[in-house]
Design a protein around this motif. Sequence first.
Motif, PDB file in Angstrom:
ATOM      1  N   MET A  13       9.630  -0.883  -7.636  1.00 15.28           N
ATOM      2  CA  MET A  13       8.921   0.023  -8.677  1.00 15.28           C
ATOM      3  C   MET A  13       7.453   0.871  -8.055  1.00 15.28           C
ATOM      4  O   MET A  13       7.612   1.847  -8.039  1.00 15.28           O
ATOM      5  CB  MET A  13       8.642  -0.927  -9.859  1.00 15.28           C
ATOM      6  CG  MET A  13       9.727  -1.419 -10.171  1.00 15.28           C
ATOM      7  SD  MET A  13       9.324  -2.057 -11.746  1.00 15.28           S
ATOM      8  CE  MET A  13       9.022  -1.215 -12.700  1.00 15.28           C
ATOM      9  N   LEU A  14       7.067  -0.239  -7.126  1.00 11.92           N
ATOM     10  CA  LEU A  14       5.411   0.676  -6.626  1.00 11.92           C
ATOM     11  C   LEU A  14       6.189   1.619  -5.770  1.00 11.92           C
ATOM     12  O   LEU A  14       5.322   2.836  -5.451  1.00 11.92           O
ATOM     13  CB  LEU A  14       4.745  -0.089  -5.374  1.00 11.92           C
ATOM     14  CG  LEU A  14       3.817  -1.136  -6.671  1.00 11.92           C
ATOM     15  CD1 LEU A  14       2.702  -2.054  -5.901  1.00 11.92           C
ATOM     16  CD2 LEU A  14       2.455  -1.016  -7.630  1.00 11.92           C
ATOM     17  N   ILE A  48      -1.965   3.017  -6.146  1.00  9.77           N
ATOM     18  CA  ILE A  48      -1.036   2.693  -6.002  1.00  9.77           C
ATOM     19  C   ILE A  48      -1.098   1.767  -4.241  1.00  9.77           C
ATOM     20  O   ILE A  48      -0.688   0.542  -5.006  1.00  9.77           O
ATOM     21  CB  ILE A  48       0.618   3.279  -5.690  1.00  9.77           C
ATOM     22  CG1 ILE A  48       1.428   3.850  -7.294  1.00  9.77           C
ATOM     23  CG2 ILE A  48       1.422   2.755  -4.936  1.00  9.77           C
ATOM     24  CD1 ILE A  48       1.725   4.694  -7.534  1.00  9.77           C
ATOM     25  N   GLY A  64       9.300   3.142  -5.644  1.00 13.40           N
ATOM     26  CA  GLY A  64       9.306   4.106  -6.137  1.00 13.40           C
ATOM     27  C   GLY A  64       8.138   5.316  -7.469  1.00 13.40           C
ATOM     28  O   GLY A  64       8.536   6.881  -6.511  1.00 13.40           O
ATOM     29  N   CYS A  65       7.281   5.290  -7.439  1.00 14.89           N
ATOM     30  CA  CYS A  65       6.231   5.777  -7.956  1.00 14.89           C
ATOM     31  C   CYS A  65       4.890   6.916  -6.888  1.00 14.89           C
ATOM     32  O   CYS A  65       4.938   7.322  -7.063  1.00 14.89           O
ATOM     33  CB  CYS A  65       5.596   5.258  -9.024  1.00 14.89           C
ATOM     34  SG  CYS A  65       6.102   4.104 -10.752  1.00 14.89           S
ATOM     35  N   GLY A  66       5.433   5.637  -5.874  1.00 11.15           N
ATOM     36  CA  GLY A  66       4.704   6.599  -4.805  1.00 11.15           C
ATOM     37  C   GLY A  66       5.312   7.468  -4.547  1.00 11.15           C
ATOM     38  O   GLY A  66       4.820   8.478  -3.930  1.00 11.15           O
ATOM     39  N   GLN A 124      -2.894  13.728  -7.299  1.00 15.20           N
ATOM     40  CA  GLN A 124      -2.282  13.193  -6.417  1.00 15.20           C
ATOM     41  C   GLN A 124      -2.607  12.337  -6.011  1.00 15.20           C
ATOM     42  O   GLN A 124      -1.755  11.353  -5.909  1.00 15.20           O
ATOM     43  CB  GLN A 124      -0.512  14.087  -6.420  1.00 15.20           C
ATOM     44  CG  GLN A 124      -0.325  15.156  -7.662  1.00 15.20           C
ATOM     45  CD  GLN A 124       0.031  16.095  -7.005  1.00 15.20           C
ATOM     46  OE1 GLN A 124       1.570  15.905  -6.457  1.00 15.20           O
ATOM     47  NE2 GLN A 124       0.263  17.448  -6.405  1.00 15.20           N
ATOM     48  N   THR A 181      12.844  13.219  -3.624  1.00 16.72           N
ATOM     49  CA  THR A 181      11.730  12.122  -3.835  1.00 16.72           C
ATOM     50  C   THR A 181      12.831  11.142  -3.322  1.00 16.72           C
ATOM     51  O   THR A 181      12.520  10.292  -3.019  1.00 16.72           O
ATOM     52  CB  THR A 181      12.001  12.107  -5.479  1.00 16.72           C
ATOM     53  OG1 THR A 181      10.365  13.560  -5.746  1.00 16.72           O
ATOM     54  CG2 THR A 181      10.996  10.630  -5.620  1.00 16.72           C
ATOM     55  N   VAL A 206       7.465   9.685  -5.739  1.00 12.54           N
ATOM     56  CA  VAL A 206       7.013  10.883  -6.680  1.00 12.54           C
ATOM     57  C   VAL A 206       6.008  11.814  -5.889  1.00 12.54           C
ATOM     58  O   VAL A 206       5.636  13.174  -6.230  1.00 12.54           O
ATOM     59  CB  VAL A 206       6.833  10.376  -7.730  1.00 12.54           C
ATOM     60  CG1 VAL A 206       7.102  11.836  -8.504  1.00 12.54           C
ATOM     61  CG2 VAL A 206       8.352  10.145  -8.671  1.00 12.54           C
ATOM     62  N   LEU A 207       4.588  10.727  -5.918  1.00 13.14           N
ATOM     63  CA  LEU A 207       3.112  11.203  -6.001  1.00 13.14           C
ATOM     64  C   LEU A 207       3.244  11.437  -4.759  1.00 13.14           C
ATOM     65  O   LEU A 207       2.467  13.062  -3.654  1.00 13.14           O
ATOM     66  CB  LEU A 207       2.396  10.658  -6.257  1.00 13.14           C
ATOM     67  CG  LEU A 207       2.185   9.689  -7.685  1.00 13.14           C
ATOM     68  CD1 LEU A 207       1.205   8.805  -7.650  1.00 13.14           C
ATOM     69  CD2 LEU A 207       1.912  10.485  -8.567  1.00 13.14           C
TER      70      LEU A 207
END
Length: 403
Positions: A162-163, A222, A165-167, A215, A135, A169-170
């Motif tokens: 932040m978006l 996002i 970062g989450c993206g 996922q 990641t 991970v997914l």
Amino acid sequence: MALLRISRACRRFQTSHLSVSLTQSLFHSNPNPSPNQCLSLFHNSPTNPLKQSDRRCISNLVEAFRFRDFNSIRLVQSAGISTSHGIAEEEEKKNGDHEGDRRGPKSELSWIELYLPKQAQPYARLARLDKPIGTWLLVWPCMWSITLAASPGSLPDIKMLMLFGCGAVLLRGAGCTVNDLLDQDIDTKVERTRMRPVASGDLTTFQGLCFLGFQLLLGLGILLQLNNYSRILGASSLLLVFSYPLMKRVTFWPQAYLGLTFNWGALLGWAAVKGSLDPVVVLPLYLSGVFWTLVYDTIYAHQDKEDDLKVGVKSTALRFGDSTKEWVTGFGIACISSLALSGFNADIGWPYYTFLAAASGQLAWQIWTVDLSCRADCNRKFVSNKWFGAIIFSGILLGRLSS
């Protein structure tokens, strides 16, 4: 059952005031005692100060030792009970789980086994949530691009960071799921990968596909928060994500294809902020990430070169062989040069180049000191790339604030 008994016994040990010297005396007299010898010492010794409850605890513990499972030994050690004079070391050697061995670094219980429900653990392992280095490697090019796109003297868009970062991970989890579904026939033949959830049978192919859909659905949520240009650009990256696992079957350069896939965020981050692409800035940034990936993933691939030869898959580690360090040195120079060009075209401030010099030193350290014949060292150098990404990000941030 052995693990359950030993876990209960360990908890009882921690609450009682048992002298460590008793345990040490047991193994000092006989480095490999039988269960009956253990029970005899603790139950019949005239100097034994144990309470009856502690004796039952010892009985459960010794009974669990009959299984002599390496993971059981590790659980005893984690509870603070010494297994002195080589018992754990002998088990490590027997199971091939010591540094420099073909398995690489020692395995330990991750937060997944400690905190997640049993039913959720295979899915978390499928998404590699216990191994965040992937990641980090995916998110850093995004962060570079978003920060580089910020206005001079301004901080980057926190919401975008932040978006993405989450993206990351997914998308990384989805990529790992695709990889494991397509490679399950190969993973069963490779020692490092044969215990992955799909290959080991912990999850069925159908369950893996359902998890992949979940996922991707979250990732779509996002993506829809970005502008239209970025939505199209982001969706197009799925072609690379789904085709990458097949590359090792057809080319010795799957690491280059991974670079094209993993660094797509260098294009997408700029587009999410600006609504378009500036080729003179983002293309050198994108290429720098591709060259960087060729460095770290070639080093990583040296962990599996023997297994890759056996199962018939390809990699740059096999392609370069004894010339690997010369090749990755060239890729490292190309990476740093491309980063310098991107920063120059973006009119970034001087602190960027100071940090770029530091990142060059970190990359040079990796290449010059890595022992390509040692799996553990290859893995350590690979994981250290999160710091390379952090150094570049810090340089871009300070360079943009000072420009």
